[in-house]
Design a protein around this motif. Structure first.
Motif, PDB file in Angstrom:
ATOM      1  N   ILE A 122       0.561   6.030   9.813  1.00 54.35           N
ATOM      2  CA  ILE A 122       0.078   5.052   9.209  1.00 54.35           C
ATOM      3  C   ILE A 122      -0.658   5.117  11.104  1.00 54.35           C
ATOM      4  O   ILE A 122       0.181   4.538  11.611  1.00 54.35           O
ATOM      5  N   LYS A 123      -1.934   5.288  11.268  1.00 53.83           N
ATOM      6  CA  LYS A 123      -2.002   4.878  12.346  1.00 53.83           C
ATOM      7  C   LYS A 123      -2.847   3.485  12.779  1.00 53.83           C
ATOM      8  O   LYS A 123      -4.094   3.461  12.004  1.00 53.83           O
ATOM      9  N   ILE A 124      -2.045   2.862  13.423  1.00 57.83           N
ATOM     10  CA  ILE A 124      -2.884   1.241  14.342  1.00 57.83           C
ATOM     11  C   ILE A 124      -3.526   1.590  15.519  1.00 57.83           C
ATOM     12  O   ILE A 124      -2.461   1.759  16.757  1.00 57.83           O
ATOM     13  N   GLY A 125      -4.261   1.544  15.782  1.00 58.82           N
ATOM     14  CA  GLY A 125      -4.978   1.816  16.568  1.00 58.82           C
ATOM     15  C   GLY A 125      -4.348   3.110  17.978  1.00 58.82           C
ATOM     16  O   GLY A 125      -4.660   3.938  16.782  1.00 58.82           O
ATOM     17  N   ASN A 126      -3.502   3.014  18.460  1.00 58.59           N
ATOM     18  CA  ASN A 126      -2.925   3.950  19.265  1.00 58.59           C
ATOM     19  C   ASN A 126      -1.445   4.212  18.954  1.00 58.59           C
ATOM     20  O   ASN A 126      -1.068   5.334  19.118  1.00 58.59           O
ATOM     21  N   ALA A 127      -0.887   3.712  17.696  1.00 56.65           N
ATOM     22  CA  ALA A 127       0.140   3.968  17.287  1.00 56.65           C
ATOM     23  C   ALA A 127       0.404   4.830  16.316  1.00 56.65           C
ATOM     24  O   ALA A 127      -0.699   3.785  15.239  1.00 56.65           O
ATOM     25  N   LEU A 128       0.888   5.509  16.117  1.00 53.21           N
ATOM     26  CA  LEU A 128       1.687   5.966  15.005  1.00 53.21           C
ATOM     27  C   LEU A 128       2.683   6.104  13.990  1.00 53.21           C
ATOM     28  O   LEU A 128       3.823   5.993  14.607  1.00 53.21           O
ATOM     29  N   PHE A 129       2.855   5.427  13.033  1.00 44.46           N
ATOM     30  CA  PHE A 129       3.772   5.711  12.678  1.00 44.46           C
ATOM     31  C   PHE A 129       3.935   6.053  11.243  1.00 44.46           C
ATOM     32  O   PHE A 129       3.242   6.365   9.967  1.00 44.46           O
TER      33      PHE A 129
ATOM     34  N   TYR B 298       0.989  -0.974   0.063  1.00 39.86           N
ATOM     35  CA  TYR B 298       0.044  -0.216   0.137  1.00 39.86           C
ATOM     36  C   TYR B 298       1.460   1.268  -0.552  1.00 39.86           C
ATOM     37  O   TYR B 298       2.095   1.416   1.063  1.00 39.86           O
ATOM     38  N   MET B 299       0.828   1.941  -1.317  1.00 38.52           N
ATOM     39  CA  MET B 299       1.340   3.344  -0.518  1.00 38.52           C
ATOM     40  C   MET B 299       0.763   4.413  -1.707  1.00 38.52           C
ATOM     41  O   MET B 299      -0.782   4.026  -2.745  1.00 38.52           O
ATOM     42  N   GLU B 300       0.883   5.188  -1.287  1.00 38.44           N
ATOM     43  CA  GLU B 300       0.188   6.536  -1.438  1.00 38.44           C
ATOM     44  C   GLU B 300       1.045   6.845  -3.128  1.00 38.44           C
ATOM     45  O   GLU B 300       1.516   6.827  -3.612  1.00 38.44           O
ATOM     46  N   LYS B 301      -0.461   7.292  -4.016  1.00 36.87           N
ATOM     47  CA  LYS B 301      -0.417   7.613  -5.314  1.00 36.87           C
ATOM     48  C   LYS B 301       1.013   8.392  -5.873  1.00 36.87           C
ATOM     49  O   LYS B 301       1.793   7.750  -6.616  1.00 36.87           O
ATOM     50  N   ASN B 302       1.036   9.920  -5.283  1.00 28.80           N
ATOM     51  CA  ASN B 302       2.542  10.291  -5.454  1.00 28.80           C
ATOM     52  C   ASN B 302       3.708   9.689  -5.562  1.00 28.80           C
ATOM     53  O   ASN B 302       4.503  10.124  -5.948  1.00 28.80           O
ATOM     54  N   ASP B 303       3.981   8.934  -4.312  1.00 27.88           N
ATOM     55  CA  ASP B 303       5.410   8.500  -4.410  1.00 27.88           C
ATOM     56  C   ASP B 303       5.520   7.144  -5.042  1.00 27.88           C
ATOM     57  O   ASP B 303       6.853   6.511  -4.980  1.00 27.88           O
ATOM     58  N   VAL B 304       4.895   6.628  -5.543  1.00 29.67           N
ATOM     59  CA  VAL B 304       4.693   5.538  -6.538  1.00 29.67           C
ATOM     60  C   VAL B 304       5.809   5.190  -7.449  1.00 29.67           C
ATOM     61  O   VAL B 304       6.358   4.292  -7.242  1.00 29.67           O
TER      62      VAL B 304
ATOM     63  N   GLY C  39      -5.574  10.220  -0.194  1.00 26.55           N
ATOM     64  CA  GLY C  39      -6.804  10.982   0.530  1.00 26.55           C
ATOM     65  C   GLY C  39      -6.520   9.851   1.906  1.00 26.55           C
ATOM     66  O   GLY C  39      -5.440   8.833   1.990  1.00 26.55           O
ATOM     67  N   GLU C  40      -6.893   9.985   2.584  1.00 30.61           N
ATOM     68  CA  GLU C  40      -7.519   9.189   3.885  1.00 30.61           C
ATOM     69  C   GLU C  40      -8.594   8.014   3.817  1.00 30.61           C
ATOM     70  O   GLU C  40      -8.432   8.361   2.805  1.00 30.61           O
ATOM     71  N   GLN C  41      -7.602   7.057   4.284  1.00 28.66           N
ATOM     72  CA  GLN C  41      -8.060   5.681   3.425  1.00 28.66           C
ATOM     73  C   GLN C  41      -8.421   4.744   5.384  1.00 28.66           C
ATOM     74  O   GLN C  41      -7.120   5.119   6.211  1.00 28.66           O
ATOM     75  N   THR C  42      -9.198   4.439   4.984  1.00 25.06           N
ATOM     76  CA  THR C  42      -9.002   3.009   5.977  1.00 25.06           C
ATOM     77  C   THR C  42      -9.526   2.097   5.346  1.00 25.06           C
ATOM     78  O   THR C  42     -10.321   1.607   4.349  1.00 25.06           O
ATOM     79  N   PHE C  43      -8.151   0.797   6.017  1.00 27.54           N
ATOM     80  CA  PHE C  43      -8.081  -0.057   5.172  1.00 27.54           C
ATOM     81  C   PHE C  43      -8.307  -1.306   5.809  1.00 27.54           C
ATOM     82  O   PHE C  43      -7.826  -1.656   7.314  1.00 27.54           O
ATOM     83  N   ASP C  44      -9.070  -2.110   6.236  1.00 27.84           N
ATOM     84  CA  ASP C  44      -9.395  -2.806   7.299  1.00 27.84           C
ATOM     85  C   ASP C  44      -8.384  -4.625   6.866  1.00 27.84           C
ATOM     86  O   ASP C  44      -8.884  -5.351   5.678  1.00 27.84           O
ATOM     87  N   VAL C  45      -7.285  -5.111   7.231  1.00 27.73           N
ATOM     88  CA  VAL C  45      -6.590  -5.928   6.986  1.00 27.73           C
ATOM     89  C   VAL C  45      -6.956  -6.762   8.110  1.00 27.73           C
ATOM     90  O   VAL C  45      -5.847  -6.668   9.308  1.00 27.73           O
ATOM     91  N   GLY C  46      -7.545  -8.142   7.496  1.00 28.23           N
ATOM     92  CA  GLY C  46      -7.195  -9.131   9.191  1.00 28.23           C
ATOM     93  C   GLY C  46      -7.635  -8.691  10.524  1.00 28.23           C
ATOM     94  O   GLY C  46      -9.089  -7.581  10.528  1.00 28.23           O
ATOM     95  N   PRO C  47      -7.154  -8.546  11.618  1.00 31.21           N
ATOM     96  CA  PRO C  47      -7.816  -8.063  13.133  1.00 31.21           C
ATOM     97  C   PRO C  47      -7.084  -6.444  12.885  1.00 31.21           C
ATOM     98  O   PRO C  47      -7.554  -5.372  13.779  1.00 31.21           O
ATOM     99  N   PHE C  48      -6.432  -5.746  11.739  1.00 25.37           N
ATOM    100  CA  PHE C  48      -5.957  -4.538  12.174  1.00 25.37           C
ATOM    101  C   PHE C  48      -6.989  -3.509  11.029  1.00 25.37           C
ATOM    102  O   PHE C  48      -6.889  -4.124  10.416  1.00 25.37           O
TER     103      PHE C  48
END
Ligand code: ZN
Length: 202
Positions: free
Chosen positions: A122-129, A75-81, A96-105
Motif C-alpha cells: 500500500i503506497k501513500i506518498g513516499n511511504a510503502l506499507f 479494503y482487502m484484495e479479493k483473494n484474501d477475503v 489488481g492495481e488500484q488507486t483509492f482517493d480517501v479524504g486527503p490521501f
C-alpha cells in the motif's frame, strides 16, 4: 502526513496510523481495538478508512469490531477475503492495481502476491506499507497455504523498481526494526538481490 507505528500482539505486529490534520487511516489494525480507539481519540483523529495488506489472522484479528463501530468497510484484495475471516459485507474487495482517493490521501495498491495470493503493498506518498511481503533484510514466508515462492520473487523485483528513497514500513518488527528504504533493500536484502539477479538472468 504523519505515520505512527503501533506495536501490538504477541507476534510483534506493526500497525500503522497514517494521519493528515484530523483525517486518519489505519493499516492492518489488529489485536487491541481499545488501544487503537484510545489512540484515535487522544489524537483527535477521525478514522476515514481501513486497509489490509493481506488476510492473515495476526493482521486482522478483532478488526471487524472496529469496522462495525466506525461503520466502515475495510479494503482487502479479493483473494484474501475468505482467509481473513472478516464478513465479506464488511470489506471492499478489489483486485489488481488500484488507486483509492480517501479524504486527503491518495492510496495506491500494488499487488504483491507470494506470501499470500491476495497480498498487496500500500503506497501513500513516499511511504510503502509492505505487510509480510518485504521486511528489512528479509521477505515473508512462502511455505504457507496460498504462498507461492515464484510469485514472491516477481513481487520483490517489482518493488525493487520503485524510487530508491521510498520508505518501507513492514508488517512486523522482527529484530526490532520495521522500516527501511527500497534503495537500502535493493543492495542489502539477500532475497531481493537474488530475485533481481534471477530475473536478469532470464
Ligand atoms: Zn502474513
Amino acid at each position: 502526513m504523519n505515520i505512527d507505528v503501533i506495536n501490538l500482539g504477541p507476534m510483534d505486529n506493526c500497525i500503522y496510523l497514517v494521519s493528515e490534520g484530523q483525517d486518519a487511516l489505519l493499516i492492518d489494525p489488529a489485536w487491541d481495538m481499545n488501544f487503537l480507539e484510545h489512540t484515535l481519540q487522544e489524537k483527535g483523529l477521525r478514522l476515514l478508512a481501513v486497509f489490509f495488506t493481506h488476510g492473515h489472522f495476526d493482521h486482522v484479528k478483532f478488526a471487524q469490531d472496529l469496522l462495525e463501530k466506525h461503520r466502515l468497510k475495510g479494503y482487502m484484495e479479493k483473494n484474501d477475503v475468505i482467509l481473513s475471516g472478516i464478513d465479506a459485507h464488511m470489506l471492499n474487495a478489489y483486485s489488481g492495481e488500484q488507486t483509492f482517493d480517501v479524504g486527503p490521501f491518495r492510496v495506491e495498491i500494488i499487488p504483491t502476491p507470494g506470501h499470500t495470493a491476495g497480498g498487496v503493498c500500500i503506497k501513500i506518498g513516499n511511504a510503502l506499507f509492505t505487510g509480510d511481503t518485504l521486511f528489512p533484510g528479509a521477505c515473508g514466508r512462502v511455505d504457507l497455504p496460498s504462498s507461492d515462492p515464484r510469485e514472491m520473487r516477481r513481487s520483490l523485483v517489482k518493488l525493487s523498481k520503485l524510487p530508491e528513497d521510498t520508505q518501507i514500513f513492514a508488517g512486523h518488527s522482527y529484530g526490532g526494526k520495521c522500516s527501511s528504504t527500497i534503495g537500502y533493500e535493493r543492495v542489502k536484502n539477500p532475497f531481493m538481490r537474488n530475485a533481481i539477479r534471477d530475473a536478469e538472468a532470464l
